[in-house]
Design a protein around this motif. Sequence first.
Motif, PDB file in Angstrom:
ATOM      1  N   TYR A   3       0.866  -1.170   0.000  1.00 33.58           N
ATOM      2  CA  TYR A   3       0.000   0.000   0.000  1.00 33.58           C
ATOM      3  C   TYR A   3       0.904   1.222   0.000  1.00 33.58           C
ATOM      4  N   HIS A  33       3.745   3.393  -0.227  1.00 33.03           N
ATOM      5  CA  HIS A  33       5.177   3.058  -0.277  1.00 33.03           C
ATOM      6  C   HIS A  33       5.558   2.050   0.814  1.00 33.03           C
ATOM      7  N   ARG A  34       4.642   1.112   1.070  1.00 33.90           N
ATOM      8  CA  ARG A  34       4.887   0.020   2.022  1.00 33.90           C
ATOM      9  C   ARG A  34       5.138  -1.252   1.217  1.00 33.90           C
ATOM     10  N   TYR A  35       6.125  -2.031   1.640  1.00 32.48           N
ATOM     11  CA  TYR A  35       6.530  -3.214   0.887  1.00 32.48           C
ATOM     12  C   TYR A  35       6.741  -4.416   1.793  1.00 32.48           C
ATOM     13  N   SER A  95       8.424   0.578   5.166  1.00 32.27           N
ATOM     14  CA  SER A  95       8.021   1.805   4.500  1.00 32.27           C
ATOM     15  C   SER A  95       9.275   2.364   3.856  1.00 32.27           C
ATOM     16  N   TRP A 146      10.719   5.330   1.376  1.00 31.13           N
ATOM     17  CA  TRP A 146      10.552   6.595   0.658  1.00 31.13           C
ATOM     18  C   TRP A 146      11.943   7.148   0.424  1.00 31.13           C
ATOM     19  N   ILE A 189      13.957   4.429   5.248  1.00 30.86           N
ATOM     20  CA  ILE A 189      13.379   3.087   5.346  1.00 30.86           C
ATOM     21  C   ILE A 189      13.116   2.798   6.818  1.00 30.86           C
ATOM     22  N   TYR A 198      10.314   0.476   9.730  1.00 33.43           N
ATOM     23  CA  TYR A 198       9.338  -0.590   9.915  1.00 33.43           C
ATOM     24  C   TYR A 198       7.947   0.009  10.058  1.00 33.43           C
ATOM     25  N   HIS A 199       6.960  -0.690   9.489  1.00 31.69           N
ATOM     26  CA  HIS A 199       5.573  -0.284   9.694  1.00 31.69           C
ATOM     27  C   HIS A 199       4.729  -1.427  10.205  1.00 31.69           C
ATOM     28  N   TYR A 244       0.904  -5.032  10.359  1.00 31.10           N
ATOM     29  CA  TYR A 244       0.864  -3.806   9.560  1.00 31.10           C
ATOM     30  C   TYR A 244      -0.580  -3.375   9.284  1.00 31.10           C
ATOM     31  N   GLU A 296      -1.968   0.175  10.363  1.00 32.14           N
ATOM     32  CA  GLU A 296      -2.269   1.158   9.315  1.00 32.14           C
ATOM     33  C   GLU A 296      -3.754   1.498   9.231  1.00 32.14           C
ATOM     34  N   ARG A 355      -2.635   4.221  15.346  1.00 27.54           N
ATOM     35  CA  ARG A 355      -1.512   5.141  15.190  1.00 27.54           C
ATOM     36  C   ARG A 355      -1.224   5.869  16.498  1.00 27.54           C
TER      37      ARG A 355
END
Length: 80
Positions: free
Chosen positions: A17, A19-21, A35, A37, A41, A43-44, A51, A55, A60
């Motif tokens: 989603y 810029h999350r990979y 995350s 960008w 870099i 962690y999310h 995640y 998210e 949050r």
Amino acid sequence: MTARHHLAEAPALVPVYAHRYLPAGRGSFGHPVLSMWQTDIIYHGLDLADYMHREFDGARGEVDESWNPQATVPFWRDLL
């Protein structure tokens, strides 16, 4: 040559989603969601389920003190 070698060993990243990979490939479970960008870099999530909760469930700002994601690919440990 060294960069190509390290890059070949790192799993491909699948966009989750924005810029999350997440790492791709058979047997690649338990990886944290990253995350990315440009050169930032972070962690999310500990994994995909964590995640999604962080998210989209409004968690949050509420970080559990025991939250300690680990880089599961040596290549990323240098970046995180």
